[in-house]
Write an enzyme that holds these catalytic residues in place. Structure first.
Site, PDB file in Angstrom:
ATOM      1  N   GLY A  90      43.021 110.912 112.583  1.00 46.93           N
ATOM      2  CA  GLY A  90      43.419 109.509 112.753  1.00 46.93           C
ATOM      3  C   GLY A  90      42.330 108.576 112.225  1.00 46.93           C
ATOM      4  O   GLY A  90      42.599 107.631 111.470  1.00 46.93           O
ATOM      5  N   HIS A  91      41.070 108.870 112.613  1.00 48.54           N
ATOM      6  CA  HIS A  91      39.958 108.049 112.097  1.00 48.54           C
ATOM      7  C   HIS A  91      39.865 108.160 110.577  1.00 48.54           C
ATOM      8  O   HIS A  91      39.590 107.185 109.886  1.00 48.54           O
ATOM      9  CB  HIS A  91      38.618 108.520 112.679  1.00 48.54           C
ATOM     10  CG  HIS A  91      38.494 108.369 114.162  1.00 48.54           C
ATOM     11  ND1 HIS A  91      38.495 109.446 115.018  1.00 48.54           N
ATOM     12  CD2 HIS A  91      38.360 107.274 114.933  1.00 48.54           C
ATOM     13  CE1 HIS A  91      38.360 109.017 116.255  1.00 48.54           C
ATOM     14  NE2 HIS A  91      38.279 107.702 116.242  1.00 48.54           N
ATOM     15  N   GLN A 112      45.523  98.306 122.385  1.00 43.21           N
ATOM     16  CA  GLN A 112      44.215  97.878 121.866  1.00 43.21           C
ATOM     17  C   GLN A 112      44.412  97.068 120.575  1.00 43.21           C
ATOM     18  O   GLN A 112      43.788  96.010 120.394  1.00 43.21           O
ATOM     19  CB  GLN A 112      43.347  99.097 121.592  1.00 43.21           C
ATOM     20  CG  GLN A 112      42.059  98.785 120.866  1.00 43.21           C
ATOM     21  CD  GLN A 112      41.124  99.962 120.828  1.00 43.21           C
ATOM     22  OE1 GLN A 112      40.397 100.201 121.782  1.00 43.21           O
ATOM     23  NE2 GLN A 112      41.114 100.713 119.743  1.00 43.21           N
ATOM     24  N   LYS A 129      47.886 104.419 117.398  1.00 40.72           N
ATOM     25  CA  LYS A 129      47.818 105.287 118.589  1.00 40.72           C
ATOM     26  C   LYS A 129      47.446 104.466 119.830  1.00 40.72           C
ATOM     27  O   LYS A 129      48.006 104.646 120.897  1.00 40.72           O
ATOM     28  CB  LYS A 129      46.783 106.382 118.308  1.00 40.72           C
ATOM     29  CG  LYS A 129      46.178 107.055 119.489  1.00 40.72           C
ATOM     30  CD  LYS A 129      47.102 108.078 120.073  1.00 40.72           C
ATOM     31  CE  LYS A 129      46.449 108.903 121.150  1.00 40.72           C
ATOM     32  NZ  LYS A 129      45.408 108.252 121.879  1.00 40.72           N
ATOM     33  N   MET A 158      34.348 105.349 118.280  1.00 35.00           N
ATOM     34  CA  MET A 158      33.422 105.872 119.286  1.00 35.00           C
ATOM     35  C   MET A 158      33.048 107.304 118.910  1.00 35.00           C
ATOM     36  O   MET A 158      32.655 108.106 119.770  1.00 35.00           O
ATOM     37  CB  MET A 158      34.056 105.827 120.677  1.00 35.00           C
ATOM     38  CG  MET A 158      34.359 104.396 121.120  1.00 35.00           C
ATOM     39  SD  MET A 158      34.440 104.181 122.907  1.00 35.00           S
ATOM     40  CE  MET A 158      35.805 105.241 123.310  1.00 35.00           C
ATOM     41  N   GLY A 159      33.197 107.637 117.630  1.00 43.79           N
ATOM     42  CA  GLY A 159      32.836 108.977 117.183  1.00 43.79           C
ATOM     43  C   GLY A 159      33.898 109.999 117.556  1.00 43.79           C
ATOM     44  O   GLY A 159      35.054 109.657 117.796  1.00 43.79           O
ATOM     45  N   ARG A 177      40.144 112.762 122.832  1.00 43.93           N
ATOM     46  CA  ARG A 177      40.247 113.407 124.147  1.00 43.93           C
ATOM     47  C   ARG A 177      40.969 114.750 124.094  1.00 43.93           C
ATOM     48  O   ARG A 177      40.882 115.530 125.048  1.00 43.93           O
ATOM     49  CB  ARG A 177      40.956 112.486 125.139  1.00 43.93           C
ATOM     50  CG  ARG A 177      40.112 111.282 125.524  1.00 43.93           C
ATOM     51  CD  ARG A 177      40.877 110.355 126.442  1.00 43.93           C
ATOM     52  NE  ARG A 177      40.168 109.097 126.614  1.00 43.93           N
ATOM     53  CZ  ARG A 177      39.271 108.863 127.565  1.00 43.93           C
ATOM     54  NH1 ARG A 177      38.993 109.797 128.429  1.00 43.93           N
ATOM     55  NH2 ARG A 177      38.674 107.690 127.639  1.00 43.93           N
TER      56      ARG A 177
HETATM   57  O1  PAF Z   1      39.318 102.842 119.829  1.00 44.56           O
HETATM   58  C1  PAF Z   1      38.098 103.037 120.019  1.00 44.56           C
HETATM   59  O2  PAF Z   1      37.523 104.031 119.620  1.00 44.56           O
HETATM   60  C2  PAF Z   1      37.294 101.995 120.793  1.00 44.56           C
HETATM   61  O3  PAF Z   1      38.072 101.404 121.792  1.00 44.56           O
HETATM   62  C3  PAF Z   1      36.658 100.921 119.890  1.00 44.56           C
HETATM   63  C4  PAF Z   1      37.712 100.096 119.179  1.00 44.56           C
HETATM   64  C5  PAF Z   1      35.740 101.591 118.872  1.00 44.56           C
HETATM   65  C6  PAF Z   1      35.805  99.961 120.727  1.00 44.56           C
HETATM   66  O4  PAF Z   1      34.791 100.629 121.401  1.00 44.56           O
END
Ligand code: PAF
Length: 268
Positions: free
Chosen positions: A34-35, A151, A147, A28-29, A185
């Site tokens: 981590g990304h 999910q 993290k 989600m940008g 966040r």
């Molecule tokens: O973890 C996230 O950033 C979001 O939940 C995802 C997996 C991109 C889905 O919108």
């Protein structure tokens, strides 16, 4: 790096690379370390790396939370380019949820515990958008962070239940040197709230839900939503707290040495 805004553009762009492997990193940008670890793994594993950048309204229950979510597209695109991403899919909301949209994916049990109790509908939004991204990109592999342990578990279940031919790789949590798990966040925390937030990772690292609950109860300025042991793969002690107006989650795997894992829908 090509930035695509429509489903048709992504499909056209990927048409010619399907002989090789495609790795998808959904985001989600507001990219952080981590990304970047997910992008690095995707780059090492695949011929083509696709990153999606879409703040998914369907997974936010509160409009204030959605409106306040950090958005830094230009900076994200720079980071993605540096990480060797080939295609960024950054659609508008109407591209993903056109008028009349009414098909939802609900991972019923897993989606209603822990985070699901405090954020009803959240995992329905996540599962739906991720399945749609899978349908658009048709990746061989997809990359998620430990993290968001619940999910990752929801996506593992989705892949397994719907027999999707996609390998899920879950990469370890990346932390700041003081232990705070990196999260988009964190940018919303004041310096004082950031210091208070450190109590969460410290409490979870005791490895005991009771000890963690007591430690958090004694911390000032935190509201604890839950601290629980979750029977995920791997089992974790997971917690969520609110610090000021920011909600943070974190978890610590209960079996030591849990490195990145990967599994496929047909063999879990
Ligand atoms: O973890 C996230 O950033 C979001 O939940 C995802 C997996 C991109 C889905 O919108």
């Amino acid at each position: 790096m090509k930035v695509c805004r429509t489903i048709a553009e992504v499909r056209e762009r990927l048409e010619h690379v399907r002989k090789g492997t495609i790795g998808l990193v959904p985001t989600m940008g507001a990219l952080h370390g981590g990304h970047l670890s997910l992008l690095e793994a995707a780059r090492a594993d695949n011929d083509t790396v696709v990153m999606s950048l879409f703040v998914n309204p369907a997974q936010f229950a509160e409009s204030a939370d959605l409106a306040g979510y950090p958005r830094e597209e230009e900076h994200d695109l720079e980071l993605a380019r540096d990480a060797g991403v080939d295609v960024v899919f950054a659609p508008a909301v109407e591209e993903m949820y056109p008028p009349g949209f009414q098909t939802w994916v609900d991972v019923t049990e897993l989606g209603s515990i822990l985070e699901g109790r405090f954020r009803p509908g959240h995992f329905r939004g996540v599962a739906t958008v991720v399945l749609k991204l899978f349908a658009i990109v048709r990746p061989d592999r997809t990359y998620f962070g430990q993290k968001d342990a619940q999910q990752a578990e929801v996506i593992r279940r989705l892949i397994h239940d719907l027999a999707l031919d996609i390998e899920l790789r879950v990469l370890p949590i990346v932390r700041d040197p003081d232990g705070l798990a990196l999260s988009s966040r964190n940018a919303l925390l004041s310096p004082e709230d950031r210091t208070r937030a450190l109590a969460l990772s410290r409490a979870l690292s005791t490895g005991s839900a009771n000890a963690a609950r007591s430690a958090l109860a004694a911390s000032n300025g935190l509201v604890v939503d839950y601290v629980e042991v979750a029977d995920f793969d791997p089992p974790v002690i997971a917690g969520a707290v609110r610090v000021g107006s920011t909600r943070l989650i974190d978890n610590v795997p209960l079996n030591a040495g849990s490195d990145s894992r990967s599994d496929k829908g047909d063999d879990t």
